[in-house]
Scaffold this active site. Structure first.
Site, PDB file in Angstrom:
ATOM      1  N   TRP A  38       0.815  -1.205   0.000  1.00  0.00           N
ATOM      2  CA  TRP A  38       0.000   0.000   0.000  1.00  0.00           C
ATOM      3  C   TRP A  38       0.854   1.264   0.000  1.00  0.00           C
ATOM      4  O   TRP A  38       0.538   2.243  -0.663  1.00  0.00           O
ATOM      5  CB  TRP A  38      -0.968  -0.020   1.172  1.00  0.00           C
ATOM      6  CG  TRP A  38      -1.957   1.106   1.200  1.00  0.00           C
ATOM      7  CD1 TRP A  38      -2.273   1.876   2.263  1.00  0.00           C
ATOM      8  CD2 TRP A  38      -2.789   1.572   0.122  1.00  0.00           C
ATOM      9  NE1 TRP A  38      -3.235   2.795   1.920  1.00  0.00           N
ATOM     10  CE2 TRP A  38      -3.565   2.631   0.612  1.00  0.00           C
ATOM     11  CE3 TRP A  38      -2.935   1.191  -1.214  1.00  0.00           C
ATOM     12  CZ2 TRP A  38      -4.482   3.328  -0.179  1.00  0.00           C
ATOM     13  CZ3 TRP A  38      -3.849   1.879  -2.011  1.00  0.00           C
ATOM     14  CH2 TRP A  38      -4.607   2.928  -1.499  1.00  0.00           C
ATOM     15  N   ALA A  47      -4.064  -2.697  -3.185  1.00  0.00           N
ATOM     16  CA  ALA A  47      -2.836  -2.021  -3.582  1.00  0.00           C
ATOM     17  C   ALA A  47      -2.449  -2.319  -5.027  1.00  0.00           C
ATOM     18  O   ALA A  47      -2.018  -1.423  -5.758  1.00  0.00           O
ATOM     19  CB  ALA A  47      -1.702  -2.412  -2.637  1.00  0.00           C
ATOM     20  N   LYS A  52     -14.024  -3.257   9.510  1.00  0.00           N
ATOM     21  CA  LYS A  52     -14.274  -4.016   8.272  1.00  0.00           C
ATOM     22  C   LYS A  52     -13.390  -5.253   8.185  1.00  0.00           C
ATOM     23  O   LYS A  52     -13.788  -6.276   7.604  1.00  0.00           O
ATOM     24  CB  LYS A  52     -14.101  -3.112   7.057  1.00  0.00           C
ATOM     25  CG  LYS A  52     -12.714  -2.469   6.895  1.00  0.00           C
ATOM     26  CD  LYS A  52     -11.807  -3.249   5.987  1.00  0.00           C
ATOM     27  CE  LYS A  52     -10.477  -2.558   5.826  1.00  0.00           C
ATOM     28  NZ  LYS A  52      -9.558  -3.317   4.933  1.00  0.00           N
ATOM     29  N   ASP A  64     -15.278   0.340   1.864  1.00  0.00           N
ATOM     30  CA  ASP A  64     -14.186  -0.549   2.256  1.00  0.00           C
ATOM     31  C   ASP A  64     -14.719  -1.889   2.737  1.00  0.00           C
ATOM     32  O   ASP A  64     -14.136  -2.954   2.481  1.00  0.00           O
ATOM     33  CB  ASP A  64     -13.377   0.130   3.360  1.00  0.00           C
ATOM     34  CG  ASP A  64     -11.913  -0.285   3.360  1.00  0.00           C
ATOM     35  OD1 ASP A  64     -11.541  -1.161   2.563  1.00  0.00           O
ATOM     36  OD2 ASP A  64     -11.139   0.281   4.150  1.00  0.00           O
ATOM     37  N   THR A 118     -13.649  -5.507   1.042  1.00  0.00           N
ATOM     38  CA  THR A 118     -12.899  -6.457   1.863  1.00  0.00           C
ATOM     39  C   THR A 118     -13.683  -7.736   2.117  1.00  0.00           C
ATOM     40  O   THR A 118     -13.095  -8.807   2.293  1.00  0.00           O
ATOM     41  CB  THR A 118     -12.522  -5.797   3.203  1.00  0.00           C
ATOM     42  OG1 THR A 118     -11.929  -4.532   2.948  1.00  0.00           O
ATOM     43  CG2 THR A 118     -11.547  -6.642   3.987  1.00  0.00           C
ATOM     44  N   VAL A 140       0.501 -11.265   7.733  1.00  0.00           N
ATOM     45  CA  VAL A 140      -0.164 -10.331   8.640  1.00  0.00           C
ATOM     46  C   VAL A 140      -1.651 -10.241   8.286  1.00  0.00           C
ATOM     47  O   VAL A 140      -2.011  -9.877   7.169  1.00  0.00           O
ATOM     48  CB  VAL A 140       0.474  -8.932   8.567  1.00  0.00           C
ATOM     49  CG1 VAL A 140      -0.302  -7.945   9.446  1.00  0.00           C
ATOM     50  CG2 VAL A 140       1.935  -8.987   8.995  1.00  0.00           C
TER      51      VAL A 140
END
Length: 371
Positions: A22, A148, A206, A259, A263, A294
């Protein structure tokens, strides 16, 4: 009095702190918008790849980056002369990095924190963490429905740029407006907000809701199930945002609903993908082939529900995800607890709560998820 028609002044030199996917994507956007961009990375080999025109070979493989990105592993050099800073490191590092930036960056340079989440033990949003670590600076964020790879590749993308500064400053001169103008390109369209709690709560919650949606899809359930979780998850977002001083309207914008929809609907999302694999029966240590990926939603599930409990509000989907990822509760039991909760009204003004009449059937419906 004549209307103010002066064009907002962009930030000409931007430091992007964080060379992950990102951070590199935002650096690409800023460079395409004509800004002078310095990108700080920890990895010298990766910085060399970007400088040589090979792109970010680790996080954005195959994506050609625009000219005008100047990578460095020297934080002071990255911040030298910067008019504004985009802080794009994981949420757990925001406090440390904001303090380091505050000590070095030019006075008056705002920090836009692009990490999403709530700090453990303090219950602070990322902007509040940065404000504590770098006092006296304007703190903002850039958030919205973005992957991204698509952003870096130049796909049409819309985001919200928000900032705490400028109560007595005309809207066109505020830091959020100036950053929005600084990032606007033919494909990247920013909107401006002054509601930091509203946009930040969406970014934190989210991820948690996406895990729940991923689990359901991985277990073989369809669009009805996902729509239910997204809709009721949005309600949880609104509840927390309003409690923190945000506006419900903001949560239905790009930083919240936008978002959330992205997601919760794609395996490109690490949170959704994590949930999908768990729904297929993989254990926590088996997802992503055992690699240390992560997944912010695992951390967010704890910090979001800790904050909700502290504030005295109920977030049942977030609590369900926490029970699975943090407390080790079997997936089927956790979903059955949520689905068998008392029947309530959607309009909050209608005071209604009735015990679910088919608890045993709910338990049976979800028992296969226990493996």
């Amino acid at each position: 009095m004549r209307p103010d028609t002066r064009p907002p002044q962009p930030y000409e030199q931007i430091a992007v702190i964080g060379g992950g996917a990102w951070g590199t994507a935002l650096a690409s956007v800023a460079a395409r918008s004509g800004r002078h961009v310095r990108l700080w990375l920890r990895d010298e080999a990766l910085a060399d790849d970007i400088a040589a025109g090979r792109g970010n070979t680790r996080y954005l493989e195959g994506i050609e980056l625009p000219r005008g990105i100047h990578p460095t592993t020297d934080l002071a050099r990255a911040l030298d002369g910067a008019d504004a800073v985009l802080l794009v490191t994981p949420s757990t590092t925001v406090r440390d990095m904001a303090q380091r930036i505050g000590d070095v960056a030019a006075p008056g340079a705002p920090i836009f924190v692009c990490a999403k989440g709530i700090e453990a033990h303090t219950g602070l949003l990322m902007s509040e963490v940065a404000a504590e670590a770098a006092p006296g600076r304007a703190i903002g964020t850039v958030t919205g429905p973005t992957f991204a790879t698509e952003t870096a590749a130049g796909h049409p993308t819309a985001v919200t740029v928000a900032c705490t500064s400028g109560v007595r400053v005309p809207p066109r001169d505020r830091a959020a407006t100036r950053m929005a103008i600084s990032l606007a390109t033919g494909a990247f369209r920013p909107y401006v907000s002054n509601d930091m709690p509203g946009v930040e709560v969406g970014g934190a919650v989210k991820n948690v809701i996406a895990i729940a949606c991923g689990i359901l899809e991985g277990a073989g359930f369809g669009e009805n199930s996902r729509a239910a979780i997204i809709t009721r998850g949005l309600d949880e977002m609104k509840e927390l945002a309003v409690k923190l001083g945000g506006a419900r309207e903001t949560v239905t914008g790009l930083g919240g609903l936008g978002d959330l929809m992205l997601t919760c609907s794609s395996r490109q999302s690490r949170n959704f993908s994590y949930g999908f694999q768990r729904g297929q029966g993989l254990g926590d240590e088996e997802v992503f082939g055992g690699k240390p990926v992560v997944v912010e939603g695992r951390h967010n599930a704890i910090t979001v529900t800790d904050l909700a409990r502290l504030l005295g509000i109920t977030m049942p989907i977030s609590e369900m995800v926490r029970a699975i990822v943090a407390d080790g509760e079997p997936i089927g039991d956790a979903f059955a607890t949520y689905w068998a909760a008392p029947i309530r009204a959607e309009p909050r003004a209608l005071d209604l709560e009735i015990a679910h009449p088919a608890i045993e059937a709910v338990t049976k419906r979800f028992e296969d998820l226990n493996g």
